[in-house]
Design a protein around this motif. Structure first.
Motif, short mmCIF file in Angstrom:
data_model
loop_
_atom_site.label_atom_id
_atom_site.label_comp_id
_atom_site.label_asym_id
_atom_site.label_seq_id
_atom_site.Cartn_x
_atom_site.Cartn_y
_atom_site.Cartn_z
N THR A 9 0.61 -1.11 0.02
CA THR A 9 -0.04 -0.01 0.04
C THR A 9 0.98 1.36 -0.13
O THR A 9 0.61 2.17 -0.73
CB THR A 9 -0.94 -0.04 1.11
N GLU A 62 0.29 3.10 -3.48
CA GLU A 62 -0.78 4.18 -3.48
C GLU A 62 -0.46 5.44 -3.25
O GLU A 62 -0.13 5.58 -2.01
CB GLU A 62 -2.02 3.42 -2.58
N HIS A 111 -8.46 3.01 -1.73
CA HIS A 111 -7.82 1.95 -1.00
C HIS A 111 -8.60 0.73 -0.83
O HIS A 111 -8.17 -0.27 -1.22
CB HIS A 111 -7.23 2.36 0.06
N THR A 127 -9.03 -1.66 -4.12
CA THR A 127 -7.88 -2.21 -4.98
C THR A 127 -8.07 -3.75 -5.06
O THR A 127 -8.48 -4.17 -4.14
CB THR A 127 -6.61 -1.54 -4.33
#
Length: 104
Positions: free
Chosen positions: A32, A36, A69, A72
């Protein structure tokens, strides 16, 4: 200007499941943070005084980044991988940041 979001709290798992979940969260956090752009920090740690507890801290550039998030592919894969683990308690809060300043 978008407001940053901090997610903080804890999750409790059966003692035999906590370390498995924590290891999966560490990998999820690494992925992450690296992939991201809206993620400023993502840390899950074991509580040293409670064999069930995982402490949660996430810092996001915006509510939109946090919402994205959850959609995903790596979140979907993570959820499938840990589906058999037993969570026995949770307390998570999303906080909108009104102001920040450096601490010295």
């Amino acid at each position: 200007m978008t407001e940053e979001i901090i997610v903080a709290g804890w999750m409790d798992y059966e003692p035999g499941d906590r370390d498995t979940m924590l290891n999966a969260l560490v990998e999820l956090g690494r992925y992450t943070r690296e992939r991201e752009p809206g993620c400023l920090d993502y840390a899950m740690t074991s509580d040293p005084t409670d064999a069930r507890r995982i402490r949660v801290y996430e810092h996001w550039t915006s509510r939109q980044a946090l919402d994205e998030h959850f959609s995903t592919a790596h979140i979907k894969d993570f959820r499938a991988a840990v589906a058999g683990l037993t969570r026995v308690g949770v307390s998570l809060q999303a906080h909108t940041v009104a102001a920040s300043r450096p601490m010295r």
